[in-house]
Design a protein around this motif. Structure first.
Motif, PDB file in Angstrom:
ATOM      1  N   LEU A  11       0.799  -1.219   0.000  1.00  0.00           N
ATOM      2  CA  LEU A  11       0.000   0.000   0.000  1.00  0.00           C
ATOM      3  C   LEU A  11       0.837   1.276   0.000  1.00  0.00           C
ATOM      4  CD1 LEU A  11      -2.814  -0.974   2.532  1.00  0.00           C
ATOM      5  CD2 LEU A  11      -2.930  -0.943   0.036  1.00  0.00           C
ATOM      6  N   LEU A  12       1.948   1.276   0.717  1.00  0.00           N
ATOM      7  CA  LEU A  12       2.683   2.517   0.908  1.00  0.00           C
ATOM      8  C   LEU A  12       4.089   2.535   0.292  1.00  0.00           C
ATOM      9  CD1 LEU A  12       1.650   3.192   4.610  1.00  0.00           C
ATOM     10  CD2 LEU A  12       0.640   4.131   2.530  1.00  0.00           C
ATOM     11  N   GLY A  13       4.558   1.385  -0.157  1.00  0.00           N
ATOM     12  CA  GLY A  13       5.901   1.323  -0.727  1.00  0.00           C
ATOM     13  C   GLY A  13       5.920   1.753  -2.187  1.00  0.00           C
ATOM     14  N   ARG A  14       7.096   2.076  -2.628  1.00  0.00           N
ATOM     15  CA  ARG A  14       7.297   2.359  -4.052  1.00  0.00           C
ATOM     16  C   ARG A  14       7.381   1.032  -4.786  1.00  0.00           C
ATOM     17  NH1 ARG A  14      12.184   6.778  -3.807  1.00  0.00           N
ATOM     18  NH2 ARG A  14      11.222   8.176  -2.323  1.00  0.00           N
ATOM     19  N   TRP A  15       7.933   1.039  -5.969  1.00  0.00           N
ATOM     20  CA  TRP A  15       8.031  -0.200  -6.735  1.00  0.00           C
ATOM     21  C   TRP A  15       8.856  -1.237  -5.977  1.00  0.00           C
ATOM     22  CZ3 TRP A  15      12.587  -2.363  -8.240  1.00  0.00           C
ATOM     23  CH2 TRP A  15      13.721  -1.541  -8.225  1.00  0.00           C
ATOM     24  N   GLU A  16       9.871  -0.800  -5.217  1.00  0.00           N
ATOM     25  CA  GLU A  16      10.700  -1.737  -4.462  1.00  0.00           C
ATOM     26  C   GLU A  16       9.869  -2.517  -3.446  1.00  0.00           C
ATOM     27  OE1 GLU A  16      13.429   1.873  -5.275  1.00  0.00           O
ATOM     28  OE2 GLU A  16      11.365   1.565  -4.631  1.00  0.00           O
ATOM     29  N   ILE A 119      10.562   1.778   4.294  1.00  0.00           N
ATOM     30  CA  ILE A 119       9.468   2.416   3.551  1.00  0.00           C
ATOM     31  C   ILE A 119       8.932   3.607   4.330  1.00  0.00           C
ATOM     32  CG2 ILE A 119       7.086   2.094   2.757  1.00  0.00           C
ATOM     33  CD1 ILE A 119       7.938  -0.802   2.012  1.00  0.00           C
ATOM     34  N   HIS A 120       8.773   3.442   5.629  1.00  0.00           N
ATOM     35  CA  HIS A 120       8.270   4.544   6.465  1.00  0.00           C
ATOM     36  C   HIS A 120       9.218   5.743   6.412  1.00  0.00           C
ATOM     37  CE1 HIS A 120       6.381   6.621   9.791  1.00  0.00           C
ATOM     38  NE2 HIS A 120       7.574   6.732  10.349  1.00  0.00           N
ATOM     39  N   ARG A 121      10.500   5.489   6.545  1.00  0.00           N
ATOM     40  CA  ARG A 121      11.484   6.582   6.514  1.00  0.00           C
ATOM     41  C   ARG A 121      11.553   7.231   5.133  1.00  0.00           C
ATOM     42  NH1 ARG A 121      16.276   6.341  10.436  1.00  0.00           N
ATOM     43  NH2 ARG A 121      16.935   7.796   8.865  1.00  0.00           N
ATOM     44  N   ASP A 122      11.503   6.430   4.083  1.00  0.00           N
ATOM     45  CA  ASP A 122      11.541   6.986   2.733  1.00  0.00           C
ATOM     46  C   ASP A 122      10.321   7.855   2.465  1.00  0.00           C
ATOM     47  OD1 ASP A 122      13.979   5.820   2.160  1.00  0.00           O
ATOM     48  OD2 ASP A 122      13.064   4.029   1.303  1.00  0.00           O
ATOM     49  N   ASN A 128       8.549  15.305   3.534  1.00  0.00           N
ATOM     50  CA  ASN A 128       9.132  16.478   4.204  1.00  0.00           C
ATOM     51  C   ASN A 128      10.034  17.305   3.310  1.00  0.00           C
ATOM     52  OD1 ASN A 128       7.853  15.834   6.599  1.00  0.00           O
ATOM     53  ND2 ASN A 128       9.568  14.654   7.370  1.00  0.00           N
ATOM     54  N   TYR A 129      10.682  16.669   2.345  1.00  0.00           N
ATOM     55  CA  TYR A 129      11.639  17.385   1.527  1.00  0.00           C
ATOM     56  C   TYR A 129      11.255  17.419   0.053  1.00  0.00           C
ATOM     57  CZ  TYR A 129      14.313  17.055   5.760  1.00  0.00           C
ATOM     58  OH  TYR A 129      14.708  17.150   7.057  1.00  0.00           O
ATOM     59  N   ASP A 130      10.021  17.055  -0.226  1.00  0.00           N
ATOM     60  CA  ASP A 130       9.476  17.101  -1.580  1.00  0.00           C
ATOM     61  C   ASP A 130      10.383  16.388  -2.583  1.00  0.00           C
ATOM     62  OD1 ASP A 130       7.505  17.723  -3.430  1.00  0.00           O
ATOM     63  OD2 ASP A 130       8.495  19.589  -4.028  1.00  0.00           O
ATOM     64  N   LEU A 131      10.840  15.177  -2.198  1.00  0.00           N
ATOM     65  CA  LEU A 131      11.665  14.365  -3.096  1.00  0.00           C
ATOM     66  C   LEU A 131      10.762  13.488  -3.930  1.00  0.00           C
ATOM     67  CD1 LEU A 131      14.290  13.244  -0.461  1.00  0.00           C
ATOM     68  CD2 LEU A 131      14.526  15.090  -2.103  1.00  0.00           C
ATOM     69  N   THR A 132      11.069  13.340  -5.189  1.00  0.00           N
ATOM     70  CA  THR A 132      10.268  12.461  -6.035  1.00  0.00           C
ATOM     71  C   THR A 132      11.129  11.461  -6.723  1.00  0.00           C
ATOM     72  OG1 THR A 132      10.388  14.078  -7.807  1.00  0.00           O
ATOM     73  CG2 THR A 132       8.421  14.088  -6.442  1.00  0.00           C
TER      74      THR A 132
END
Length: 132
Positions: A11-16, A119-122, A128-132
């Motif tokens: 649900l919350l992870g990226r492709w990894e 995943i939570h930290r990412d 927080n830092y608007d990283l994409t």
């Protein structure tokens, strides 16, 4: 815990997270099916489960190599410990069956814990830092 970690990653992870979850689910189902089908025991090196664990490590390593995140490396490293547990019985056949079975499977817990924390930290860094 395993089901919760996989749901969280889906649900919350990226492709990894999604790929690692698929790898974990496939490896779990393959191990369960093969153990039931072949009536496998841990009295000596369990070559079928060794093959599944090795394939799982290779798949996790491939994700870690392709990813820019840190946690897939750790998850793959914990899976490598499961493979090493099998190799210990190859080197020393008198290795205790009880210790072998416990040691071989225990690495899934820290691996999935690292996956959830990563995943939570990412997600926190991304928000927080608007990283994409």
């Amino acid at each position: 815990m395993s089901i919760g970690a996989c749901i969280y990653a889906l649900l919350l992870g990226r492709w990894e997270g999604r790929v690692m979850t698929a790898i974990i689910i496939l490896a779990t189902l393959a191990t369960m099916q093969l153990e039931n089908l072949l009536h496998l025991h841990y009295h000596s090196t369990n070559t079928v489960v060794l093959a599944v664990d090795t394939a799982t490590f290779i798949a996790m390593y491939a994700v870690a190599v392709k990813s820019r995140l840190w946690w897939p490396i750790w998850v793959a490293a914990f899976q490598l410990n499961s493979v090493v547990a099998h190799l210990a019985t190859v080197i020393s056949p008198e290795f205790s069956a009880l210790v072998y079975h416990g040691y071989e499977g225990m690495w899934a817990i820290p691996g999935q814990l690292v996956m959830v924390i990563g995943i939570h930290r990412d997600r926190g860094w991304t928000q927080n830092y608007d990283l994409t």
